[in-house]
Design a protein around this motif. Structure first.
Motif, PDB file in Angstrom:
ATOM      1  N   SER A   1      45.350-152.795 -63.881  1.00 23.09           N
ATOM      2  CA  SER A   1      45.105-151.334 -63.411  1.00 23.09           C
ATOM      3  C   SER A   1      44.869-150.625 -64.705  1.00 23.09           C
ATOM      4  O   SER A   1      43.820-149.773 -64.595  1.00 23.09           O
ATOM      5  N   LYS A   2      45.920-150.540 -65.353  1.00 26.99           N
ATOM      6  CA  LYS A   2      46.099-149.611 -66.581  1.00 26.99           C
ATOM      7  C   LYS A   2      44.887-150.042 -67.533  1.00 26.99           C
ATOM      8  O   LYS A   2      44.383-149.171 -68.236  1.00 26.99           O
ATOM      9  N   MET A   3      44.829-151.336 -67.760  1.00 29.31           N
ATOM     10  CA  MET A   3      43.672-151.683 -68.938  1.00 29.31           C
ATOM     11  C   MET A   3      42.521-151.434 -68.479  1.00 29.31           C
ATOM     12  O   MET A   3      41.470-150.963 -69.492  1.00 29.31           O
ATOM     13  N   LEU A   4      42.126-151.723 -67.235  1.00 30.67           N
ATOM     14  CA  LEU A   4      40.725-151.232 -66.747  1.00 30.67           C
ATOM     15  C   LEU A   4      40.424-149.727 -66.732  1.00 30.67           C
ATOM     16  O   LEU A   4      39.355-149.292 -67.186  1.00 30.67           O
ATOM     17  N   THR A   5      41.708-148.737 -66.506  1.00 26.40           N
ATOM     18  CA  THR A   5      41.603-147.613 -66.918  1.00 26.40           C
ATOM     19  C   THR A   5      41.224-147.389 -68.436  1.00 26.40           C
ATOM     20  O   THR A   5      40.290-146.253 -68.703  1.00 26.40           O
ATOM     21  N   ALA A   6      42.005-148.097 -69.076  1.00 28.23           N
ATOM     22  CA  ALA A   6      41.749-147.614 -70.597  1.00 28.23           C
ATOM     23  C   ALA A   6      40.359-148.126 -71.035  1.00 28.23           C
ATOM     24  O   ALA A   6      39.783-147.480 -71.934  1.00 28.23           O
ATOM     25  N   ALA A   7      39.882-149.242 -70.522  1.00 30.28           N
ATOM     26  CA  ALA A   7      38.392-149.473 -70.585  1.00 30.28           C
ATOM     27  C   ALA A   7      37.458-148.689 -69.925  1.00 30.28           C
ATOM     28  O   ALA A   7      36.389-148.263 -70.989  1.00 30.28           O
ATOM     29  N   GLU A   8      37.828-147.981 -69.019  1.00 33.34           N
ATOM     30  CA  GLU A   8      36.733-146.968 -68.643  1.00 33.34           C
ATOM     31  C   GLU A   8      36.922-145.721 -69.637  1.00 33.34           C
ATOM     32  O   GLU A   8      35.651-145.121 -70.092  1.00 33.34           O
ATOM     33  N   ILE A   9      37.908-145.384 -70.118  1.00 32.66           N
ATOM     34  CA  ILE A   9      38.245-144.100 -71.103  1.00 32.66           C
ATOM     35  C   ILE A   9      37.293-144.555 -72.371  1.00 32.66           C
ATOM     36  O   ILE A   9      36.586-143.582 -73.202  1.00 32.66           O
ATOM     37  N   ALA A  10      37.575-145.806 -72.923  1.00 31.10           N
ATOM     38  CA  ALA A  10      36.824-146.264 -74.075  1.00 31.10           C
ATOM     39  C   ALA A  10      35.347-146.171 -73.840  1.00 31.10           C
ATOM     40  O   ALA A  10      34.520-145.675 -74.725  1.00 31.10           O
ATOM     41  N   ALA A  11      34.912-146.449 -72.817  1.00 31.56           N
ATOM     42  CA  ALA A  11      33.291-146.703 -72.357  1.00 31.56           C
ATOM     43  C   ALA A  11      32.805-145.254 -72.310  1.00 31.56           C
ATOM     44  O   ALA A  11      31.770-144.981 -73.052  1.00 31.56           O
ATOM     45  N   THR A  12      33.602-144.369 -71.666  1.00 27.46           N
ATOM     46  CA  THR A  12      33.041-142.909 -71.666  1.00 27.46           C
ATOM     47  C   THR A  12      33.216-142.206 -73.023  1.00 27.46           C
ATOM     48  O   THR A  12      32.225-141.498 -73.478  1.00 27.46           O
ATOM     49  N   LYS A  13      33.982-142.549 -73.852  1.00 28.68           N
ATOM     50  CA  LYS A  13      34.122-141.810 -75.146  1.00 28.68           C
ATOM     51  C   LYS A  13      32.989-142.394 -75.927  1.00 28.68           C
ATOM     52  O   LYS A  13      32.501-141.539 -76.821  1.00 28.68           O
ATOM     53  N   SER A  14      32.793-143.669 -75.973  1.00 28.51           N
ATOM     54  CA  SER A  14      31.616-144.126 -76.682  1.00 28.51           C
ATOM     55  C   SER A  14      30.084-143.645 -76.076  1.00 28.51           C
ATOM     56  O   SER A  14      29.452-143.386 -77.015  1.00 28.51           O
ATOM     57  N   SER A  15      29.957-143.728 -74.814  1.00 28.91           N
ATOM     58  CA  SER A  15      28.960-143.013 -74.319  1.00 28.91           C
ATOM     59  C   SER A  15      28.734-141.495 -74.597  1.00 28.91           C
ATOM     60  O   SER A  15      27.442-140.942 -75.109  1.00 28.91           O
ATOM     61  N   ASP A  16      29.711-140.789 -74.688  1.00 31.04           N
ATOM     62  CA  ASP A  16      29.907-139.334 -75.094  1.00 31.04           C
ATOM     63  C   ASP A  16      29.442-139.132 -76.695  1.00 31.04           C
ATOM     64  O   ASP A  16      28.475-138.159 -77.010  1.00 31.04           O
ATOM     65  N   LYS A  17      29.937-140.232 -77.245  1.00 30.20           N
ATOM     66  CA  LYS A  17      29.680-140.033 -78.571  1.00 30.20           C
ATOM     67  C   LYS A  17      28.250-140.389 -79.148  1.00 30.20           C
ATOM     68  O   LYS A  17      27.567-139.651 -79.808  1.00 30.20           O
ATOM     69  N   PHE A  18      27.599-141.412 -78.515  1.00 34.03           N
ATOM     70  CA  PHE A  18      26.274-141.682 -78.342  1.00 34.03           C
ATOM     71  C   PHE A  18      25.517-140.519 -78.150  1.00 34.03           C
ATOM     72  O   PHE A  18      24.493-140.215 -78.921  1.00 34.03           O
ATOM     73  N   THR A  19      25.746-139.933 -77.092  1.00 36.88           N
ATOM     74  CA  THR A  19      24.919-138.811 -76.490  1.00 36.88           C
ATOM     75  C   THR A  19      24.957-137.712 -77.517  1.00 36.88           C
ATOM     76  O   THR A  19      23.771-137.134 -78.023  1.00 36.88           O
ATOM     77  N   ASN A  20      26.142-137.320 -78.003  1.00 41.42           N
ATOM     78  CA  ASN A  20      26.312-136.042 -78.781  1.00 41.42           C
ATOM     79  C   ASN A  20      25.646-136.569 -80.142  1.00 41.42           C
ATOM     80  O   ASN A  20      25.090-135.709 -80.803  1.00 41.42           O
ATOM     81  N   TYR A  21      26.045-137.589 -80.736  1.00 40.37           N
ATOM     82  CA  TYR A  21      25.329-137.869 -82.127  1.00 40.37           C
ATOM     83  C   TYR A  21      23.858-138.033 -82.048  1.00 40.37           C
ATOM     84  O   TYR A  21      23.297-137.454 -83.050  1.00 40.37           O
TER      85      TYR A  21
END
Length: 552
Positions: A313-333
């Motif tokens: 459960s914690k690792m799935l949450t960590a993956a969600e966080i990493a995915a969100t950060k990556s998507s946000d960086k992509f959009t902002n950059y």
């Protein structure tokens, strides 16, 4: 027990180089067996030494099950020690001296390698033995052997039996311990023994800078290893926003999990070290201007009270966080770049999907119209000789490629090895009370229930031995739901990776670790402190064993 006798035996054990995954692992067991068979007790009872082969081992590395019997009683104490060491390449030009403690110390005193200040001070004293295996864990093995020898010469002084397991491959994949518990169970069934508990004598060290206490551990840390597979969208390097670099996602994932104490496990007054990556790489095999769209990582996650289900459960949450950060960086950059270039934002990144490996297996099975287990076997059988972690990756890559929706995706599963956590918190065994009584026969307790040594230092009690150990194979404190979830997400389990889960649950033995003390295990400055390890520890071990067997 005479301190010098244990020290002399330690030096002999260290002289036998026994690096994991080498023929030295056979040599050290041969040495120990020959040493045991020179005793009068084993000349009269030769069958009390059992050589235990490691199943399917290319090097034919054995372990030993040794038993010494006192007066008639089924009660039994098990001693445990591993006989292998890690490599010696870190000694550099002093490699030839790595297992010759006296010569190594002489070379260090001559300045043939620079030592950090504390190590330099220790080298100038006579308080340590230096070299590979001195601390981890031949000092413990020497203690066990001398205790066995004393008991073999005084069989009327105790009731029951003392069994010692000397196992190979602890620093590798625990092939020795896995074979040894099978042998232990067979021995227990044949003798109707009542195993009260297990004492491991693996090393311990300062728990933080400046810590001068010694420790008894009433349990051992576990470990589980999540595997993350990242699949993104490839593109030309000249058009980077038309895809998504998998390395960006991997970096964000590692940034989220690696060394992050929010993912540490905890127990009363204790916290595990945070997770750490053991492997991380992209999967692009050749150079081209196509961006990388695949990456993976293995994360070592310590276990105290967490379970396979809660970790997932914690690792799935960590993956969600990493995915969100990556998507946000992509959009902002992309927005910042397009503003600089005075062009519109042309690309919208598809939403990530985060799934478990179990879910991927189910989807692929349905797509192929094939039984899930047969499908796994079909993909893994041709690469059965490959490392089990790489097998896991291969299977995920092949099956994820079948999914029709090509969107960014992170698959989270489990890869070998798995080590259960064990502690007195899971047990109502009287074993731990007897351990405390045995220690109190040698040391006095203060108000805080710490034990006071005659040196003025303390022996403190903690729950979890902090280094992965073979003690984990002696119980399995997880319910069927957790074990099934782990099995569903670890497709190599029962195929290329074998761990006797049912036997571990059946054994269900209480454990402690009370071992030698020193510094820098697995480093070229490895050293064992002589006074505690060869004067105090032998008295503690003997007192505990006698308390357990004579006061049941």
């Amino acid at each position: 027990m005479k301190k010098r006798e244990i020290e002399e035996l330690l030096l002999q054990l260290v002289n036998v180089q026994s690096v994991v995954n080498s023929s030295g692992e056979v040599a050290i067991i041969d040495f120990i067996e020959n040493y045991l068979r020179s005793w009068e007790y084993f000349q009269k009872n030769p069958d009390n030494i059992i050589r235990v082969p490691s199943v399917g081992d290319a090097l034919n590395r054995p372990s030993l099950l040794v038993s010494v019997c006192g007066q008639e009683s089924p009660d039994t104490v098990v001693l445990l020690g591993h006989t292998d060491t890690v490599e010696i390449d870190d000694y550099g030009p002093l490699q030839d001296l790595a297992t010759r403690p006296e010569e190594l110390l002489a070379a260090l005193r001559k300045g043939q390698r620079d030592l950090y200040p504390e190590a330099r001070k220790d080298a100038e004293s006579e308080e340590y033995f230096w070299g590979r295996g001195t601390l981890d864990m031949k000092a413990g093995v020497a203690n066990e052997l001398i205790l066995l020898k004393k008991l073999s010469e005084a069989q009327t002084s105790f009731r029951g039996r003392v069994v010692a397991l000397f196992v190979c491959d602890e620093e590798g994949n625990s092939a020795g311990m896995i074979a040894a518990i099978e042998a232990l169970q067979a021995w227990r069934n044949a003798t109707d023994a009542n195993i009260i508990g297990v004492i491991n004598t693996d090393y311990h060290t300062a728990q933080y800078p400046g810590d001068e206490d010694y420790y008894l551990f009433k349990g051992t840390v576990g470990k589980i290893m999540p595997v993350f597979y990242i699949r993104t969208l490839e593109t030309h390097a000249g058009d980077p926003f038309a895809g998504l670099d998998a390395n960006l996602v991997l970096a964000n994932l590692l940034d989220e999990i690696n060394l992050n104490p929010k993912y540490s496990d905890s127990a009363p007054d204790e916290f595990s070290v945070p997770p750490i990556s053991l492997k991380a790489e992209d999967l692009k095999e050749v150079y081209s201007v196509k961006t990388n769209h695949e990456a993976w990582t293995l994360i070592s996650v310590p276990l105290f009270e967490e379970t396979p289900a809660t970790v997932m459960s914690k690792m799935l949450t960590a993956a969600e966080i990493a995915a969100t950060k990556s998507s946000d960086k992509f959009t902002n950059y992309q927005r910042a770049y397009c503003q600089q270039a005075k062009i519109p934002n042309p690309h919208v990144l598809p939403k990530f999907e985060i799934i478990t490996l179990a879910t991927l297996l189910e989807r692929a099975s349905e797509l192929l119209g094939e039984d899930k287990d047969k499908m796994i076997d079909r993909y893994l059988r041709p690469i059965n000789h490959v490392d089990s972690r790489k097998q896991t990756l291969h299977l995920i890559r092949q099956l994820e490629a079948l999914l029709p929706d090509r969107r960014p995706r992170i698959v989270v599963g489990y890869a070998p090895p798995f080590y259960p956590a064990i502690s007195y918190l899971d047990s109502d065994s009287h074993f731990y009370t007897l351990v405390d009584k045995g220690i109190k026969s040698v040391l006095t307790a203060d108000i805080a229930k710490d034990y006071l040594l005659d040196t003025g230092k303390k022996l403190k009690t903690k729950t979890y031995y902090p280094y992965i150990s073979d003690l984990s194979y002696l119980a399995l404190p997880y319910d069927e739901r957790d074990l099934q979830l782990m099995a569903d997400n670890m497709p190599t389990l029962g195929r290329s990776y074998h761990i006797p889960l049912s036997l571990m649950k059946e054994l269900n033995l209480p454990v402690i670790n009370l071992g030698a003390y020193g510094f820098d295990a697995h480093k070229w400055t490895e050293r064992v402190e002589r006074d505690y390890s060869f004067r105090i520890l032998p008295r503690l071990l003997e007192s505990i064993v006698m308390e357990i067997l004579n006061n049941r």
